[in-house]
Design a protein around this motif. Structure first.
Motif, PDB file in Angstrom:
ATOM      1  N   LYS A   1      -6.455  -2.804   1.733  1.00 20.18           N
ATOM      2  CA  LYS A   1      -6.954  -1.480   2.136  1.00 20.18           C
ATOM      3  C   LYS A   1      -7.844  -1.586   3.368  1.00 20.18           C
ATOM      4  O   LYS A   1      -7.700  -0.808   4.324  1.00 20.18           O
ATOM      5  CB  LYS A   1      -7.722  -0.832   0.985  1.00 20.18           C
ATOM      6  CG  LYS A   1      -6.859  -0.449  -0.210  1.00 20.18           C
ATOM      7  CD  LYS A   1      -7.709   0.213  -1.294  1.00 20.18           C
ATOM      8  CE  LYS A   1      -6.855   0.616  -2.498  1.00 20.18           C
ATOM      9  NZ  LYS A   1      -7.668   1.272  -3.546  1.00 20.18           N
TER      10      LYS A   1
ATOM     11  N   GLU B   1      -2.809   0.603  -4.262  1.00 21.36           N
ATOM     12  CA  GLU B   1      -2.583  -0.785  -3.813  1.00 21.36           C
ATOM     13  C   GLU B   1      -1.821  -1.503  -4.912  1.00 21.36           C
ATOM     14  O   GLU B   1      -2.283  -1.567  -6.064  1.00 21.36           O
ATOM     15  CB  GLU B   1      -3.909  -1.485  -3.521  1.00 21.36           C
ATOM     16  CG  GLU B   1      -3.734  -2.932  -3.070  1.00 21.36           C
ATOM     17  CD  GLU B   1      -5.063  -3.607  -2.750  1.00 21.36           C
ATOM     18  OE1 GLU B   1      -5.065  -4.828  -2.535  1.00 21.36           O
ATOM     19  OE2 GLU B   1      -6.120  -2.907  -2.739  1.00 21.36           O
TER      20      GLU B   1
ATOM     21  N   LEU C   1       0.855  -1.186   0.000  1.00 16.95           N
ATOM     22  CA  LEU C   1       0.000   0.000   0.000  1.00 16.95           C
ATOM     23  C   LEU C   1       0.894   1.240   0.000  1.00 16.95           C
ATOM     24  O   LEU C   1       1.867   1.307   0.761  1.00 16.95           O
ATOM     25  CB  LEU C   1      -0.902   0.013   1.230  1.00 16.95           C
ATOM     26  CG  LEU C   1      -1.976  -1.071   1.329  1.00 16.95           C
ATOM     27  CD1 LEU C   1      -2.775  -0.908   2.616  1.00 16.95           C
ATOM     28  CD2 LEU C   1      -2.899  -1.045   0.120  1.00 16.95           C
TER      29      LEU C   1
ATOM     30  N   VAL D   1      -4.377   5.978   2.076  1.00 17.17           N
ATOM     31  CA  VAL D   1      -4.018   5.016   1.027  1.00 17.17           C
ATOM     32  C   VAL D   1      -4.291   5.647  -0.330  1.00 17.17           C
ATOM     33  O   VAL D   1      -5.428   6.066  -0.622  1.00 17.17           O
ATOM     34  CB  VAL D   1      -4.808   3.702   1.182  1.00 17.17           C
ATOM     35  CG1 VAL D   1      -4.459   2.733   0.046  1.00 17.17           C
ATOM     36  CG2 VAL D   1      -4.537   3.066   2.533  1.00 17.17           C
TER      37      VAL D   1
END
Length: 286
Positions: free
Chosen positions: A94, A39, A29, A36
């Motif tokens: 996430k 990914e 991440l 975030v």
């Protein structure tokens, strides 16, 4: 010259800080001040803004979770000590980051253990202890896995499998159970011994009765045979004596001599001219 070298070193350091590698066994991440922004699942070389981007990596492999020994109470009220384990993996990086924050996998393990323990208590509390202690408890383990899997979705985690390693009675209950089992086995042994003794007595009585009947029958047959033999002997003797009375008298005298003169401690006082010696003095016995 020195300034140029310093700039070169700074550029190399910045370039190194801008590069990171994602392993094929990892999910990464990319965070921008804790949020975030990306990914990364594909393995390989990636770039980031040095000092501003933070890279967090999670293991994509299946991970173990060994729970501590748990005491549960099944439907029949017998307490059991259950030792279980689970296999899990990070399915949504996430969601996992939002759920556990910076604590990562080490912080997720206690929360997963609480979920697993709750499902163990719920599922095992609905069945009797005999079902839990039996080898055929796959259905229970699958049910625990499915319910724990639903609960773990909020963590971004997938529960792969749940297994009960050991389910035993607590030590004090186990000793009491062993005592009851021992007493039951001793009672069964005593019953078997009593039945064996009873059967032995019956066999012994039957054998004794058979012996008595056999001996009695043998004695009866012996008496019959002896009687028949005596009768036959007497008949023969009577027939022989009836033919010669003088010979019979002679035999009786010989028997009398034999009986009177047998035995070392006997004494016979008689006159020489007694009739007892008639057959010894006369050739004809007259």
């Amino acid at each position: 010259m020195q300034a140029s070298l310093f700039v070169l070193i700074a550029l190399v350091f910045a370039a190194m800080q801008a590069i990171y590698i994602v392993d094929e066994r990892e999910t990464a991440l990319r965070l921008w001040f804790g949020e975030v922004t990306a990914e990364i699942r594909d393995p390989g070389l990636n770039f980031k803004v040095p000092f501003f981007h933070e890279i967090v990596k999670y293991d994509d492999r299946i991970l173990p979770l060994d729970t501590r020994k748990l005491e549960v109470t099944p439907a029949d009220g017998r307490r059991l000590e259950v030792d279980a384990f689970a296999r899990w993996r990070v399915a949504d990086a996430k969601q996992f980051r939002r759920a556990v924050g910076a604590s990562s996998i080490a912080g997720a393990a206690p929360r997963l253990e609480r979920i697993l323990n709750a499902e163990l208590r719920e599922v095992l509390g609905k069945v009797n202890s005999g079902v839990v202690l039996s080898a055929d408890r796959v259905v229970l383990m699958n049910q625990i896995r499915d319910q724990a899997r639903n609960q773990a979705l909020s963590l971004g985690v997938e529960i792969i499998d749940v297994r009960i390693k050991r389910a035993d009675l607590p030590k004090q209950n186990l000793e009491a159970t062993f005592e009851r089992m021992r007493a039951e086995r001793q009672r069964l042994a005593a019953d078997e011994i009593a039945r064996g003794n009873e059967a032995a007595q019956r066999l012994r009585a039957t054998a004794d009765r058979t012996v008595v009947e056999t001996v009695s029958e043998a004695r009866k047959q012996a008496q019959i045979i002896r009687g028949e033999a005596d009768a036959r002997r007497n008949a023969i003797l009577a027939e022989a004596l009836g033919r010669d009375a003088e010979f019979y008298a002679f035999l009786r005298s010989l028997e009398a001599y034999e009986k009177s003169l047998t035995g070392g401690n006997s004494s016979l006082v008689i006159t020489p001219d007694s009739e007892f010696f008639d057959y010894l003095k006369s050739d004809t016995g007259r």
